[in-house]
Write a protein that holds these residues in place. Structure first.
Motif, mmCIF file in Angstrom:
data_model
loop_
_atom_site.group_PDB
_atom_site.id
_atom_site.type_symbol
_atom_site.label_atom_id
_atom_site.label_comp_id
_atom_site.label_asym_id
_atom_site.label_seq_id
_atom_site.Cartn_x
_atom_site.Cartn_y
_atom_site.Cartn_z
ATOM 1 N N GLN A 222 7.058 -0.086 -10.239
ATOM 2 C CA GLN A 222 7.045 0.942 -9.148
ATOM 3 C C GLN A 222 6.072 0.451 -8.045
ATOM 4 O O GLN A 222 4.850 0.421 -8.188
ATOM 5 C CB GLN A 222 6.655 2.384 -9.827
ATOM 6 C CG GLN A 222 6.631 3.502 -8.784
ATOM 7 C CD GLN A 222 8.209 3.728 -8.103
ATOM 8 O OE1 GLN A 222 9.283 3.521 -8.983
ATOM 9 N NE2 GLN A 222 8.153 4.292 -7.173
ATOM 10 N N PRO A 223 6.412 0.337 -6.916
ATOM 11 C CA PRO A 223 5.520 0.056 -5.696
ATOM 12 C C PRO A 223 4.349 1.141 -5.271
ATOM 13 O O PRO A 223 4.763 2.432 -5.660
ATOM 14 C CB PRO A 223 6.316 -0.476 -4.606
ATOM 15 C CG PRO A 223 7.578 0.451 -4.652
ATOM 16 C CD PRO A 223 7.831 0.645 -6.212
ATOM 17 N N HIS A 224 3.460 0.703 -4.836
ATOM 18 C CA HIS A 224 2.423 1.998 -4.241
ATOM 19 C C HIS A 224 2.886 2.463 -2.893
ATOM 20 O O HIS A 224 3.843 1.890 -2.342
ATOM 21 C CB HIS A 224 1.045 1.171 -3.747
ATOM 22 C CG HIS A 224 0.319 0.574 -4.990
ATOM 23 N ND1 HIS A 224 -0.117 1.311 -6.280
ATOM 24 C CD2 HIS A 224 0.161 -0.738 -5.493
ATOM 25 C CE1 HIS A 224 -0.612 0.557 -7.212
ATOM 26 N NE2 HIS A 224 -0.695 -0.772 -6.638
ATOM 27 N N ALA A 225 2.604 3.726 -3.030
ATOM 28 C CA ALA A 225 3.090 4.667 -1.509
ATOM 29 C C ALA A 225 2.825 3.807 -0.386
ATOM 30 O O ALA A 225 1.590 3.370 -0.113
ATOM 31 C CB ALA A 225 2.765 5.800 -1.786
ATOM 32 N N TYR A 226 3.704 3.815 0.468
ATOM 33 C CA TYR A 226 3.238 2.841 1.855
ATOM 34 C C TYR A 226 2.555 3.860 2.628
ATOM 35 O O TYR A 226 2.789 4.878 2.880
ATOM 36 C CB TYR A 226 4.797 2.646 2.380
ATOM 37 C CG TYR A 226 4.566 2.236 4.073
ATOM 38 C CD1 TYR A 226 3.723 1.007 4.448
ATOM 39 C CD2 TYR A 226 5.234 2.857 4.821
ATOM 40 C CE1 TYR A 226 3.738 0.875 5.724
ATOM 41 C CE2 TYR A 226 5.178 2.504 6.459
ATOM 42 C CZ TYR A 226 4.209 1.658 6.662
ATOM 43 O OH TYR A 226 4.155 0.934 7.831
ATOM 44 N N ASP A 227 1.543 3.375 3.041
ATOM 45 C CA ASP A 227 0.398 4.123 4.042
ATOM 46 C C ASP A 227 0.743 3.570 5.392
ATOM 47 O O ASP A 227 0.415 2.387 5.650
ATOM 48 C CB ASP A 227 -0.836 3.912 3.456
ATOM 49 C CG ASP A 227 -2.043 4.729 4.294
ATOM 50 O OD1 ASP A 227 -1.382 5.619 5.321
ATOM 51 O OD2 ASP A 227 -3.279 4.528 4.314
ATOM 52 N N PRO A 228 1.127 4.274 6.325
ATOM 53 C CA PRO A 228 1.446 3.722 7.809
ATOM 54 C C PRO A 228 0.445 4.029 8.617
ATOM 55 O O PRO A 228 0.382 3.386 9.853
ATOM 56 C CB PRO A 228 2.691 4.886 8.026
ATOM 57 C CG PRO A 228 2.555 6.012 7.312
ATOM 58 C CD PRO A 228 1.892 5.567 6.311
#
Length: 251
Positions: A222-228
């Protein structure tokens, strides 16, 4: 030219389409009448009396043009299917009327391009971005040297869409890497100039191994949540874009 109906349909649907400009010698400007002459730019229109718009044909087919535009807008027919039908029946009056309207719109857009310096900059920048994306997409689709060997239209569409999906995935991966490096530099107290970031392209290839070893066990990770968010103020760049577009000044 098959692109003329595209300009006509885009105009009827409310889109401001600009022509791709690379070689002015290959471009044709169309006169509104045989008697039309211009003091400084007449040479752009070729020989006097030639390349004239058939406004009578446009008027006679006006209802058909509007009916077609409404059908596309309401979803009764897709724009791609319509353009295929028009181009396949290029001898019918409706196609000819679309072509004439397209010639009008394309000529007007070319004249706008010549007279509007900010517009030229925006069109050039957009064209360069599109061409960069296409080159990157071709680099991704290196199998069979980018040639789609299958004659089945469905398989051809699959190949194109899969290539577009993979291309966008790699672009997103590059954008994530760029953002992570920027965050590391900010943590190290480096000063980040937004103009420097504006010159960094996500179409990077040097670190991408197209023919390497691929592990499937990572598919379950599971990838880490994308921080834009980046702690960089891009407001000056946005203000420059608005000023260049003529939107930063009051009327």
């Amino acid at each position: 030219m098959k692109s003329f109906p595209v300009f006509a349909l885009a105009h009827l649907l409310g889109f401001d389409l600009m022509p791709r400009i690379r070689n002015w010698k290959e471009l044709t400007f169309y006169r509104p009448s045989k008697q039309s002459e211009y003091v400084h730019i007449d040479a752009l229109f070729g020989e006097p009396g030639k390349n004239v718009i058939d406004f009578d044909l446009i008027e006679s087919q006006f209802r058909h043009l509007m009916r077609v535009a409404v059908s596309v807008r309401e979803g009764a027919i897709s724009s791609s299917a319509l353009l295929k039908r028009l181009c396949s029946g290029s001898r019918n009056a409706t196609y000819a009327a679309f072509r004439e309207v397209g010639r009008v719109i394309r000529t007007v857009q070319l004249l706008r391009y010549l007279s509007d310096a900010p517009l030229r900059r925006r069109v050039t920048a957009a064209t360069n971005k599109v061409e960069s994306f296409n080159r990157f997409s071709q680099w991704i689709g290196f199998g069979y040297r980018g040639v789609i060997a299958d004659n089945d239209p469905i398989e051809q569409e699959k190949a194109m869409k899969f290539n577009a999906l993979l291309t966008n995935a790699v672009i997103f991966h590059n954008a994530l890497d760029i953002a992570e490096i920027v965050r590391q530099l900010l943590e190290e107290r480096w000063e980040i100039d937004p103009e420097d970031l504006a010159h960094i392209s996500p179409y990077l290839t040097e670190h991408i191994n197209r023919c390497g070893e691929y592990s499937t066990h990572e598919l379950s990770i599971q990838p880490h949540a994308y921080d834009p968010k980046l702690d960089v103020d891009f407001t000056p760049l946005r203000e420059q874009d608005l000023t260049a577009a003529g939107l930063g000044q009051g009327a």
